[in-house]
Design a protein around this motif. Structure first.
Motif, PDB file in Angstrom:
ATOM      1  N   LEU A  47       0.834  -1.199   0.000  1.00 49.69           N
ATOM      2  CA  LEU A  47       0.000   0.000   0.000  1.00 49.69           C
ATOM      3  C   LEU A  47       0.870   1.251   0.000  1.00 49.69           C
ATOM      4  O   LEU A  47       1.947   1.264   0.605  1.00 49.69           O
ATOM      5  CB  LEU A  47      -0.907   0.027   1.232  1.00 49.69           C
ATOM      6  CG  LEU A  47      -2.017  -1.019   1.288  1.00 49.69           C
ATOM      7  CD1 LEU A  47      -2.795  -0.884   2.598  1.00 49.69           C
ATOM      8  CD2 LEU A  47      -2.956  -0.897   0.106  1.00 49.69           C
ATOM      9  N   PRO A  48       0.398   2.302  -0.652  1.00 50.03           N
ATOM     10  CA  PRO A  48       1.147   3.561  -0.625  1.00 50.03           C
ATOM     11  C   PRO A  48       1.159   4.163   0.777  1.00 50.03           C
ATOM     12  O   PRO A  48       0.277   3.884   1.596  1.00 50.03           O
ATOM     13  CB  PRO A  48       0.390   4.452  -1.612  1.00 50.03           C
ATOM     14  CG  PRO A  48      -0.955   3.848  -1.765  1.00 50.03           C
ATOM     15  CD  PRO A  48      -0.825   2.387  -1.453  1.00 50.03           C
ATOM     16  N   SER A  54       2.551   2.469   8.596  1.00 53.73           N
ATOM     17  CA  SER A  54       2.923   1.661   9.760  1.00 53.73           C
ATOM     18  C   SER A  54       4.307   1.037   9.663  1.00 53.73           C
ATOM     19  O   SER A  54       4.838   0.577  10.659  1.00 53.73           O
ATOM     20  CB  SER A  54       1.902   0.531   9.947  1.00 53.73           C
ATOM     21  OG  SER A  54       2.056  -0.431   8.918  1.00 53.73           O
ATOM     22  N   GLY A  55       4.860   0.973   8.470  1.00 56.92           N
ATOM     23  CA  GLY A  55       6.108   0.249   8.292  1.00 56.92           C
ATOM     24  C   GLY A  55       5.867  -1.209   7.914  1.00 56.92           C
ATOM     25  O   GLY A  55       6.794  -1.934   7.605  1.00 56.92           O
ATOM     26  N   ARG A  56       4.602  -1.618   7.947  1.00 58.48           N
ATOM     27  CA  ARG A  56       4.223  -2.988   7.540  1.00 58.48           C
ATOM     28  C   ARG A  56       3.189  -2.897   6.423  1.00 58.48           C
ATOM     29  O   ARG A  56       2.159  -3.537   6.460  1.00 58.48           O
ATOM     30  CB  ARG A  56       3.647  -3.763   8.720  1.00 58.48           C
ATOM     31  CG  ARG A  56       4.669  -4.023   9.817  1.00 58.48           C
ATOM     32  CD  ARG A  56       4.194  -5.073  10.783  1.00 58.48           C
ATOM     33  NE  ARG A  56       3.967  -6.332  10.080  1.00 58.48           N
ATOM     34  CZ  ARG A  56       3.109  -7.260  10.471  1.00 58.48           C
ATOM     35  NH1 ARG A  56       2.395  -7.096  11.553  1.00 58.48           N
ATOM     36  NH2 ARG A  56       2.953  -8.371   9.800  1.00 58.48           N
ATOM     37  N   ALA A  57       3.466  -2.082   5.423  1.00 54.62           N
ATOM     38  CA  ALA A  57       2.491  -1.796   4.372  1.00 54.62           C
ATOM     39  C   ALA A  57       2.446  -2.868   3.294  1.00 54.62           C
ATOM     40  O   ALA A  57       1.748  -2.716   2.302  1.00 54.62           O
ATOM     41  CB  ALA A  57       2.787  -0.435   3.749  1.00 54.62           C
ATOM     42  N   GLY A  69      -6.556  -7.252   7.478  1.00 55.34           N
ATOM     43  CA  GLY A  69      -5.855  -6.050   7.932  1.00 55.34           C
ATOM     44  C   GLY A  69      -5.755  -5.001   6.846  1.00 55.34           C
ATOM     45  O   GLY A  69      -5.958  -3.805   7.091  1.00 55.34           O
ATOM     46  N   MET A  70      -5.450  -5.429   5.625  1.00 55.67           N
ATOM     47  CA  MET A  70      -5.351  -4.480   4.517  1.00 55.67           C
ATOM     48  C   MET A  70      -6.705  -3.822   4.246  1.00 55.67           C
ATOM     49  O   MET A  70      -6.787  -2.608   4.033  1.00 55.67           O
ATOM     50  CB  MET A  70      -4.849  -5.162   3.249  1.00 55.67           C
ATOM     51  CG  MET A  70      -4.632  -4.161   2.109  1.00 55.67           C
ATOM     52  SD  MET A  70      -4.295  -4.932   0.523  1.00 55.67           S
ATOM     53  CE  MET A  70      -5.936  -4.961  -0.182  1.00 55.67           C
TER      54      MET A  70
END
Length: 125
Positions: A47-48, A54-57, A69-70
């Motif tokens: 994700l952009p 979050s750093g966990r995109a 979650g996404m």
């Protein structure tokens, strides 16, 4: 002084007149139609930053928890209908809807626009 102090404390505990909680002020975006949502349904998605900082995109859509979650992130953070169309899939959204933990205001706005989402949720006993 005690009476004045009690009065000040009770005034400070109340929100200002006209105050709306954040969930009521946040401009959640709702799609125009579920059919217009043609986002990815498999693979690994990044994700952009404007959606996920979050750093966990990175989301592996084969992992159910990451998929859910996404969808939660995109629904909560989308700034435009284009964001929704690019990252969500209408059929998958309908399938995932009952398992998504969403802010009540966001859920209400989507279910008002799309009664089929509300119908997908199990009826509480």
């Amino acid at each position: 002084m005690g009476e004045l102090s009690e009065h000040m404390d009770s005034d400070m505990a109340r929100p200002p007149v006209g105050y709306l909680p954040y969930g009521e002020r946040k401009p959640y975006v709702v799609a125009d139609s579920l059919a217009a949502l043609k986002g990815p349904t498999c693979g690994v998605v990044s994700l952009p930053r404007h959606l996920d900082w979050s750093g966990r995109a990175e989301y592996d859509l084969s992992r159910p928890a990451r998929l859910v979650g996404m969808y939660k992130v995109v629904l909560s953070e989308a700034g435009s209908v284009e964001d929704l169309c690019a990252w969500l899939d209408g059929g998958l959204l309908l399938q995932l809807w009952p398992s998504l933990w969403l802010p009540p205001q966001l859920r209400r706005r989507w279910e008002e626009r799309f009664p089929e989402l509300a119908a997908a949720r199990p009826v509480a006993a």
